[in-house]
Design an enzyme around this catalytic site. Structure first.
Site, PDB file in Angstrom:
ATOM      1  N   HIS A   1      31.343  10.676 -16.650  1.00 48.17           N
ATOM      2  CA  HIS A   1      30.157  10.236 -17.396  1.00 48.17           C
ATOM      3  C   HIS A   1      29.345  11.467 -17.761  1.00 48.17           C
ATOM      4  O   HIS A   1      29.523  12.547 -17.190  1.00 48.17           O
ATOM      5  CB  HIS A   1      29.325   9.252 -16.564  1.00 48.17           C
TER       6      HIS A   1
ATOM      7  N   ARG B   1      38.012  10.276  -3.520  1.00 48.52           N
ATOM      8  CA  ARG B   1      37.488  10.641  -4.841  1.00 48.52           C
ATOM      9  C   ARG B   1      37.140  12.125  -4.807  1.00 48.52           C
ATOM     10  O   ARG B   1      36.618  12.627  -3.797  1.00 48.52           O
ATOM     11  CB  ARG B   1      36.254   9.811  -5.201  1.00 48.52           C
TER      12      ARG B   1
ATOM     13  N   HIS C   1      37.635   2.588 -11.878  1.00 46.92           N
ATOM     14  CA  HIS C   1      36.499   3.105 -12.642  1.00 46.92           C
ATOM     15  C   HIS C   1      36.958   4.176 -13.627  1.00 46.92           C
ATOM     16  O   HIS C   1      38.116   4.586 -13.645  1.00 46.92           O
ATOM     17  CB  HIS C   1      35.412   3.656 -11.710  1.00 46.92           C
TER      18      HIS C   1
ATOM     19  N   HIS D   1      23.682   9.471 -14.597  1.00 48.30           N
ATOM     20  CA  HIS D   1      24.491   8.862 -15.656  1.00 48.30           C
ATOM     21  C   HIS D   1      23.690   9.070 -16.938  1.00 48.30           C
ATOM     22  O   HIS D   1      22.910   8.215 -17.348  1.00 48.30           O
ATOM     23  CB  HIS D   1      24.729   7.377 -15.384  1.00 48.30           C
TER      24      HIS D   1
ATOM     25  N   ASP E   1      26.223  16.202  -9.423  1.00 51.21           N
ATOM     26  CA  ASP E   1      26.933  15.007  -8.967  1.00 51.21           C
ATOM     27  C   ASP E   1      28.297  15.451  -8.449  1.00 51.21           C
ATOM     28  O   ASP E   1      29.178  15.796  -9.238  1.00 51.21           O
ATOM     29  CB  ASP E   1      27.070  14.026 -10.139  1.00 51.21           C
TER      30      ASP E   1
ATOM     31  N   ASP F   1      29.731  11.243  -1.753  1.00 49.54           N
ATOM     32  CA  ASP F   1      29.291  11.412  -3.143  1.00 49.54           C
ATOM     33  C   ASP F   1      27.790  11.687  -3.076  1.00 49.54           C
ATOM     34  O   ASP F   1      26.997  10.787  -2.804  1.00 49.54           O
ATOM     35  CB  ASP F   1      29.584  10.140  -3.928  1.00 49.54           C
TER      36      ASP F   1
ATOM     37  N   TYR G   1      41.604   4.022  -4.138  1.00 49.79           N
ATOM     38  CA  TYR G   1      40.935   3.207  -3.125  1.00 49.79           C
ATOM     39  C   TYR G   1      41.931   2.143  -2.672  1.00 49.79           C
ATOM     40  O   TYR G   1      42.247   1.216  -3.428  1.00 49.79           O
ATOM     41  CB  TYR G   1      39.671   2.577  -3.703  1.00 49.79           C
TER      42      TYR G   1
ATOM     43  N   ASP H   1       0.801  -1.231   0.000  1.00 51.52           N
ATOM     44  CA  ASP H   1       0.000   0.000   0.000  1.00 51.52           C
ATOM     45  C   ASP H   1       0.833   1.281   0.000  1.00 51.52           C
ATOM     46  O   ASP H   1       0.301   2.362   0.264  1.00 51.52           O
ATOM     47  CB  ASP H   1      -0.961   0.026   1.201  1.00 51.52           C
TER      48      ASP H   1
ATOM     49  N   GLU I   1      35.926  12.641 -12.145  1.00 50.73           N
ATOM     50  CA  GLU I   1      35.950  12.056 -10.810  1.00 50.73           C
ATOM     51  C   GLU I   1      37.014  10.976 -10.627  1.00 50.73           C
ATOM     52  O   GLU I   1      36.694   9.818 -10.365  1.00 50.73           O
ATOM     53  CB  GLU I   1      34.579  11.472 -10.475  1.00 50.73           C
TER      54      GLU I   1
ATOM     55  N   GLU J   1      35.134  14.900  -7.278  1.00 49.76           N
ATOM     56  CA  GLU J   1      34.277  14.934  -8.471  1.00 49.76           C
ATOM     57  C   GLU J   1      33.625  16.292  -8.641  1.00 49.76           C
ATOM     58  O   GLU J   1      33.083  16.858  -7.680  1.00 49.76           O
ATOM     59  CB  GLU J   1      33.196  13.866  -8.351  1.00 49.76           C
TER      60      GLU J   1
ATOM     61  N   HIS K   1      30.225   1.804  -4.374  1.00 51.07           N
ATOM     62  CA  HIS K   1      28.801   2.108  -4.306  1.00 51.07           C
ATOM     63  C   HIS K   1      28.246   1.842  -2.906  1.00 51.07           C
ATOM     64  O   HIS K   1      27.153   1.320  -2.743  1.00 51.07           O
ATOM     65  CB  HIS K   1      28.031   1.295  -5.357  1.00 51.07           C
TER      66      HIS K   1
END
Length: 447
Positions: free
Chosen positions: A352, A403, A348, A359, A269, A258, A386, A38, A382, A405, A241
């Site tokens: 993008h 990172r 990575h 993205h 972003d 991020d 790591y 619901d 970015e 970005e 992620h």
């Protein structure tokens, strides 16, 4: 949506010119998605549908019919219904679809089975995005088959189904002045949110407490989150992620955030990494400065005529050289790059496309070659490092995720960093941690 209706009309005309008078385009709104019993997820319109119509409601289908004398833009949507509107909110209905959203004709969505096949009749090609909604895919094929079954009576059915993305996503790749206005506003909101997160950060609070400041900022400005934020302290910053955002922040760790805002459908972003206690250790500073150098080198490559992969190549060169100097890679730089040895620490890409989707759509290669950058494109930059707690890595580098970005617009002569107002040098970053908002001004906390 804060974009003039005339711009949506221009986009539809531009698309119909490419479709031609033997084609018809069918674009469905995003379906409502159930969260749990619901309860639905907050509704977010399909980006292609939003780009062409600005119409915010579910259960809608836009049809573009070049050359149709009665009107080229037909919008099927829900009827006004006082009972349903009492429970679920106001609807625009057929009158609103025409008066407020520029449709030439509008019909109840419940009548689509009776009307849409007739609009498709005698058109050679149907432009449609197959594979997004299985239910609507079947419905569309039912309409085509219905026309085919009537061929003996002289009905001509479409004989070709063409991917709409090829044309539409190339249009979306180049941002107009009004789109860039929304993207700049999305960037401003995200910058404010990042500053608030920096201001409250300190050891012994939880990642979600920091994240809450960004959510508050976005909602306060009638914006939304462009994606689920990553707020990862210490070893969590090495998870690309990571979205649990539930760990305790520890003295001596870095915090990688991020987070982007979505305003009027357009995304920002941004990623920043900073010390939880407000001071980089020597090892953290070495790695941070290396990532920042890589990012600045990548941004310098962004200009018309440069190919898409050039920023990534520039970042990889800087990172590989720096990793050799720090003793984390051994060998000659060019050979290590060819072997992709850097991927142990940087796995990575460097960016993008950015727009209605975080993205965003648009081809990265054309005829198997990296496409050239052109004015109006917006991309992220970015690079990162790591470094997990592995046996052959010096302990001082363990559990360090970094990172940085920013969002970058390709201009006629070079580029514009849309998020440049958010500081990123180590010295600037250190001056902002533990700063508290007071009456709209940032007041540095005494140490």
């Amino acid at each position: 949506m804060n974009v003039a209706m005339s711009e949506f009309a221009h986009r539809r005309r531009q698309l119909m010119e490419q479709i031609g008078e033997q084609g018809i385009a069918v674009i469905a709104a995003a379906p409502i998605k159930l969260r749990n019993r619901d309860v639905d997820y907050r509704y977010r319109q399909d980006s292609d549908f939003l780009y062409l119509t600005g119409f915010p409601e579910p259960e809608a289908v836009a049809v573009l019919i070049p050359g149709r004398p009665q009107g080229e833009y037909v919008l099927f949507c829900r009827e006004r219904d006082p009972g349903q509107e009492t429970w679920h909110g106001r609807r625009f209905g057929q009158t609103g679809a025409v008066d407020d959203f520029g449709a030439d004709d509008s019909f109840p969505i419940t009548d689509i089975d009776d009307i849409l096949p007739g609009l498709m009749e005698n058109r050679d090609r149907v432009f449609y995005s197959m594979g997004r909604d299985a239910v609507f895919d079947r419905q569309l094929m039912d309409w085509v088959n219905q026309l085919r079954a009537q061929s003996r009576s002289g009905s001509q059915s479409p004989h070709e189904l063409v991917s709409l993305e090829y044309l539409l996503h190339e249009m979306r790749l180049f941002k107009s002045a009004s789109e860039l206005k929304q993207m700049r506003r999305a960037a401003e909101i995200a910058i404010e949110g990042h500053l608030r997160m920096m201001s409250v950060c300190r050891p012994d609070i939880y990642e979600y407490e920091v994240e809450a400041e960004f959510i508050y900022t976005a909602y306060r400005h009638r914006a939304d989150l462009a994606y689920q934020s990553i707020v990862g302290g210490g070893e969590n910053g090495c998870i690309l992620h990571y979205v649990n955002n539930d760990a305790l922040l520890r003295d001596g760790d870095l915090l990688l955030i991020d987070a982007g805002a979505e305003y009027a459908g357009y995304a920002s972003d941004i990623t920043r990494t900073f010390p939880v206690n407000g001071r980089f250790s020597e090892a953290q500073r070495e790695l941070y400065d290396l990532v920042l150098e890589a990012q600045l080198a990548a941004i310098r490559k962004i200009k018309p005529g440069q190919h898409w992969n050039a920023p990534h190549e520039a970042a990889v060169r800087v990172l590989t050289r720096g990793l050799i100097e720090l003793g984390l890679l051994k060998g000659q730089s060019e050979k290590l790059i060819k072997q992709e040895a850097y991927k142990r620490f940087y796995m990575h890409r460097t960016g993008h496309w950015l727009g209605l989707d975080v993205h965003d759509v648009g081809e990265y290669k054309i005829d198997n070659h990296w496409r050239l950058l052109e004015p109006g494109m917006v991309l992220t930059v970015e690079p990162g490092l790591y470094i997990n707690a592995e046996q052959d890595i010096p302990k001082r580098f363990h559990n360090t995720g970094i990172r940085i970005e920013d969002d970058v617009l390709v201009t006629e002569k070079g580029c514009e960093v849309l998020t440049e107002q958010l500081p990123k040098s180590a010295e600037q970053i250190e001056s902002l941690i533990g700063v508290h908002a007071n009456g709209g001004h940032l007041i540095t906390k005494s140490r």
